[in-house]
Motif scaffolding. Structure first.
Motif, mmCIF file in Angstrom:
data_model
loop_
_atom_site.group_PDB
_atom_site.id
_atom_site.type_symbol
_atom_site.label_atom_id
_atom_site.label_comp_id
_atom_site.label_asym_id
_atom_site.label_seq_id
_atom_site.Cartn_x
_atom_site.Cartn_y
_atom_site.Cartn_z
ATOM 1 N N SER A 85 0.818 -1.210 0.000
ATOM 2 C CA SER A 85 0.000 0.000 0.000
ATOM 3 C C SER A 85 0.854 1.263 0.000
ATOM 4 N N LEU A 86 2.055 1.173 0.568
ATOM 5 C CA LEU A 86 2.948 2.331 0.648
ATOM 6 C C LEU A 86 4.009 2.316 -0.451
ATOM 7 N N ALA A 87 3.859 1.415 -1.428
ATOM 8 C CA ALA A 87 4.907 1.194 -2.423
ATOM 9 C C ALA A 87 5.343 2.467 -3.118
ATOM 10 N N GLU A 88 4.404 3.299 -3.525
ATOM 11 C CA GLU A 88 4.726 4.512 -4.272
ATOM 12 C C GLU A 88 4.201 5.755 -3.559
ATOM 13 N N ALA A 89 4.045 5.672 -2.243
ATOM 14 C CA ALA A 89 3.423 6.773 -1.498
ATOM 15 C C ALA A 89 4.414 7.426 -0.547
#
Length: 340
Positions: free
Chosen positions: A201-205
């Motif tokens: 969920s935090l891969a590209e955030a």
């Protein structure tokens, strides 16, 4: 770019084996430290109450977060070396020095002994700190794992025996850590593993972490630090009033945007990470609902890590450790190495 396939790749996970193993062994370290400290803990009683408690060393602010709501005497977490000028023989100085060698901690311990303070210290028995702590008013809780969380749990158990803090059961905290290790095992795929799911969920955030209670807020700061180290990106932990303007300023996601644009990093969207320890305090629930509503209105992803069972310290350990596992898996997916 984040490659979620790496989270199931044995060779990629083997590259993070050392840090994953250390996280998985957290419960065992708490048990070992508690067992080693049984004899000195048995000497502690609540017969004589100190005038005040001053905590120094690693995790001093964790002690403050746990003790301040219930401690019957004034409590101070002292960030600098040395001690406040008013501290004397009527006061209890609590020092956690699981690494046993920081010069500032040595100075604090030396000053406490010089002033005749009661001293409760968690450190390796064969260390410079232990040498300076030697006095008739010192109780030394031996540590060997160089693990600040384990030292803090044992120290909290000692403060409970002194009548200064809440009930803290090291065995129950160790069980909570073991449960996180089982739930976040590298052998579980993302559909079963909450830490891998959070990492994806935090891969590209850019993470925005929030915890409503004092302990959950502390966990959010520690998790944000780990996410920064894992990703090399900005990650912020803050109160609701500080995060709301960031969320409300976001432009809703463009469904036609190209995620592979060269300037994608410049427009990296935040993701809201909520660490929910089950507090039913009306202000905490209000802030939780405000953050969630703002994120949903602006199409910002919301990731929730929840633990509603156990003591305050057990819930803190669960939230913190889940976030730490997620940080490692984030680093694995990004092809980076992280040492937490």
């Amino acid at each position: 770019m984040f490659e979620d396939s790496l989270l199931e790749d044995r060779s990629a996970l083997e590259g993070a084996d050392a840090v994953l193993r250390r996280l998985a062994e957290a419960g065992a370290r708490v048990r070992r430290e508690a067992a080693d400290a049984e004899r000195p803990l048995a000497t502690l009683t609540d017969d004589v109450r100190p005038r005040a408690v001053i905590a120094a060393g690693s995790e001093a602010r964790l002690l403050r977060a746990v003790l301040e709501p219930v401690c019957p005497v004034p409590f101070v977490a002292w960030p600098a070396h040395g001690l406040p000028g008013w501290v004397g023989a009527l006061d209890l100085v609590v020092v956690m020095a699981s690494d046993g060698a920081e010069p500032g901690v040595v100075a604090t311990v030396h000053e406490a002994v010089r002033r005749g303070c009661q001293l409760l210290i968690a450190c390796p028995p064969a260390s410079l700190v232990a040498e300076h702590a030697a006095s008739r008013s010192t109780v030394l809780l031996p540590t060997s794992a160089a693990d600040p969380l384990s030292a803090a749990v044992v120290t909290l158990a000692g403060l409970q025996r002194l009548g200064l803090g809440p009930v803290v059961d090291p065995q129950a905290v160790a069980d909570a850590l073991d449960q996180v290790a089982a739930d976040c095992s590298p052998f579980l795929d993302v559909s079963e593993n909450p830490a891998k799911d959070l990492a994806v969920s935090l891969a590209e955030a850019q993470p925005l972490a929030w915890g409503g209670t004092v302990l959950a807020a502390r966990a959010s700061r520690r998790v944000a630090e780990a996410l920064r180290a894992a990703s090399g990106r900005a990650a912020l932990a803050a109160d609701a009033d500080e995060l709301l303007p960031i969320l409300e300023s976001q432009v809703p996601r463009d469904p036609f945007a190209d995620p592979f644009e060269d300037d994608a990093d410049a427009d990296r969207r935040p993701a809201l990470v909520l660490l929910d320890d089950g507090s039913q305090d009306s202000l905490v629930r209000r802030d939780l609902n405000r953050l969630r509503a703002a994120a949903e209105h602006q199409d910002v992803r919301v990731c929730t890590v929840s633990q509603h069972h156990g003591s305050d310290v057990e819930r803190y350990a669960h939230l913190l450790q889940t976030g730490m596992f997620a940080a490692v898996y984030l680093a694995v997916g990004l092809g980076r190495y992280v040492d937490l």
